[in-house]
Scaffold this motif. Sequence first.
Motif, PDB file in Angstrom:
ATOM      1  N   LEU A   1       0.760  -1.278   0.076  1.00  0.00           N
ATOM      2  CA  LEU A   1      -0.006   0.110   0.106  1.00  0.00           C
ATOM      3  C   LEU A   1       0.976   1.247  -0.175  1.00  0.00           C
ATOM      4  CD1 LEU A   1      -2.823   1.334   0.042  1.00  0.00           C
ATOM      5  CD2 LEU A   1      -2.497   1.176   2.823  1.00  0.00           C
ATOM      6  N   ALA A   2       1.807   1.202   0.795  1.00  0.00           N
ATOM      7  CA  ALA A   2       2.792   2.405   0.979  1.00  0.00           C
ATOM      8  C   ALA A   2       3.302   2.614  -0.568  1.00  0.00           C
ATOM      9  CB  ALA A   2       3.926   2.241   2.091  1.00  0.00           C
ATOM     10  N   TRP A   3       3.969   1.376  -1.174  1.00  0.00           N
ATOM     11  CA  TRP A   3       4.590   1.557  -2.609  1.00  0.00           C
ATOM     12  C   TRP A   3       3.477   2.326  -3.418  1.00  0.00           C
ATOM     13  CZ3 TRP A   3       6.104  -4.168  -2.139  1.00  0.00           C
ATOM     14  CH2 TRP A   3       7.235  -4.152  -1.388  1.00  0.00           C
ATOM     15  N   ARG A   4       2.193   1.844  -3.378  1.00  0.00           N
ATOM     16  CA  ARG A   4       1.200   2.421  -4.346  1.00  0.00           C
ATOM     17  C   ARG A   4       1.110   3.829  -4.126  1.00  0.00           C
ATOM     18  NH1 ARG A   4      -3.300  -2.286  -5.427  1.00  0.00           N
ATOM     19  NH2 ARG A   4      -1.551  -3.574  -6.195  1.00  0.00           N
TER      20      ARG A   4
ATOM     21  N   ASN B   1       2.199   7.625  -6.311  1.00  0.00           N
ATOM     22  CA  ASN B   1       1.308   8.593  -6.291  1.00  0.00           C
ATOM     23  C   ASN B   1       1.875   9.957  -6.455  1.00  0.00           C
ATOM     24  OD1 ASN B   1      -0.456  10.978  -5.579  1.00  0.00           O
ATOM     25  ND2 ASN B   1      -2.058   9.507  -5.019  1.00  0.00           N
ATOM     26  N   GLY B   2       3.143  10.224  -5.628  1.00  0.00           N
ATOM     27  CA  GLY B   2       3.997  11.277  -5.692  1.00  0.00           C
ATOM     28  C   GLY B   2       3.356  12.724  -4.976  1.00  0.00           C
ATOM     29  N   GLN B   3       2.546  12.190  -3.981  1.00  0.00           N
ATOM     30  CA  GLN B   3       1.539  13.163  -3.351  1.00  0.00           C
ATOM     31  C   GLN B   3       2.647  13.453  -1.918  1.00  0.00           C
ATOM     32  OE1 GLN B   3      -1.520  14.784  -3.101  1.00  0.00           O
ATOM     33  NE2 GLN B   3      -0.699  15.756  -1.403  1.00  0.00           N
ATOM     34  N   GLU B   4       2.719  14.607  -1.609  1.00  0.00           N
ATOM     35  CA  GLU B   4       3.634  14.883  -0.279  1.00  0.00           C
ATOM     36  C   GLU B   4       2.341  14.958   0.775  1.00  0.00           C
ATOM     37  OE1 GLU B   4       6.737  15.680   0.964  1.00  0.00           O
ATOM     38  OE2 GLU B   4       7.375  14.926  -1.189  1.00  0.00           O
ATOM     39  N   TRP B   5       2.092  14.271   1.821  1.00  0.00           N
ATOM     40  CA  TRP B   5       1.100  14.335   2.751  1.00  0.00           C
ATOM     41  C   TRP B   5       1.650  15.103   3.889  1.00  0.00           C
ATOM     42  CZ3 TRP B   5      -2.442  12.035   0.106  1.00  0.00           C
ATOM     43  CH2 TRP B   5      -2.160  10.977  -0.679  1.00  0.00           C
ATOM     44  N   ARG B   6       0.483  16.133   4.301  1.00  0.00           N
ATOM     45  CA  ARG B   6       0.998  16.919   5.582  1.00  0.00           C
ATOM     46  C   ARG B   6       0.382  16.240   6.820  1.00  0.00           C
ATOM     47  NH1 ARG B   6      -3.632  19.832   7.401  1.00  0.00           N
ATOM     48  NH2 ARG B   6      -5.487  19.575   6.316  1.00  0.00           N
TER      49      ARG B   6
ATOM     50  N   LEU C   1       6.619   6.292   4.154  1.00  0.00           N
ATOM     51  CA  LEU C   1       6.417   7.519   3.469  1.00  0.00           C
ATOM     52  C   LEU C   1       6.858   8.453   4.542  1.00  0.00           C
ATOM     53  CD1 LEU C   1       2.827   6.978   2.053  1.00  0.00           C
ATOM     54  CD2 LEU C   1       4.881   6.412   0.916  1.00  0.00           C
ATOM     55  N   ASN C   2       7.487   8.276   5.573  1.00  0.00           N
ATOM     56  CA  ASN C   2       8.028   9.392   6.522  1.00  0.00           C
ATOM     57  C   ASN C   2       7.115  10.383   6.723  1.00  0.00           C
ATOM     58  OD1 ASN C   2      10.165  10.461   8.178  1.00  0.00           O
ATOM     59  ND2 ASN C   2      10.779  11.861   6.431  1.00  0.00           N
ATOM     60  N   ILE C   3       5.690   9.947   7.250  1.00  0.00           N
ATOM     61  CA  ILE C   3       4.697  11.050   7.619  1.00  0.00           C
ATOM     62  C   ILE C   3       4.951  11.039   9.137  1.00  0.00           C
ATOM     63  CG2 ILE C   3       2.396  11.359   7.675  1.00  0.00           C
ATOM     64  CD1 ILE C   3       2.060   9.457   4.978  1.00  0.00           C
TER      65      ILE C   3
ATOM     66  N   HIS D   1      -7.177  11.936   0.929  1.00  0.00           N
ATOM     67  CA  HIS D   1      -6.941  10.503   0.144  1.00  0.00           C
ATOM     68  C   HIS D   1      -7.145   9.563   0.975  1.00  0.00           C
ATOM     69  CE1 HIS D   1      -4.955   8.371  -3.514  1.00  0.00           C
ATOM     70  NE2 HIS D   1      -4.724   7.608  -2.510  1.00  0.00           N
ATOM     71  N   PHE D   2      -7.994   8.480   0.651  1.00  0.00           N
ATOM     72  CA  PHE D   2      -8.474   7.514   1.411  1.00  0.00           C
ATOM     73  C   PHE D   2      -7.867   6.115   0.856  1.00  0.00           C
ATOM     74  CE2 PHE D   2     -11.867   6.018   4.581  1.00  0.00           C
ATOM     75  CZ  PHE D   2     -11.380   4.751   4.751  1.00  0.00           C
TER      76      PHE D   2
END
Length: 165
Positions: A22-25, A29-34, A54-56, A118-119
């Motif tokens: 799931l993390a790979w997918r 996506n290329g999104q930076e998550w806040r 994803l280093n969130i 994003h869910f």
Amino acid sequence: MSLPEKAFPVSWDQFHRDARALAWRLADNGQEWRAMVCITRGGLVPAAIVSRELNIRMIETVCIASYHDYDTQGQMKVLKSISPEIAKSGGEGVLIVDDLTDTGKTAAEVRAMLPKAHFAAVYAKPKGRPLVDTFVTEVSQDTWIYFPWDLGFTYQEPIAKGTRG
């Protein structure tokens, strides 16, 4: 307790692999998550894995009870909502994580709180799938997933009835 006809037991190893997938997918996506919002309790384990990959660092929970006796979904009850800081701007830049979207009722409740988020779920069933943006594995609606945190070591009946060892 007997297993339903379509039981899908998931080991810790398999769940870890699926959560990393799931993390790979999500990384593709290329999104930076806040921030990340995990739906408790099922979303806690995949959230730990996905947030690491994803280093969130900003992780919030939303607590919704829908299964009150383990296998029967009942009335939705929000036990803890999302902080205003995370919910601002409709959840833009926020990643929602759960283990499974089943009927979609919980997902719809959280989507209403964060319509721009994003869910992502590790597993999806057909009724809940339209509410999820990213998932790893789809299982049929009548399949019961046994997560590793719900299992102990016990004998499993063979699929073919009347056979033992």
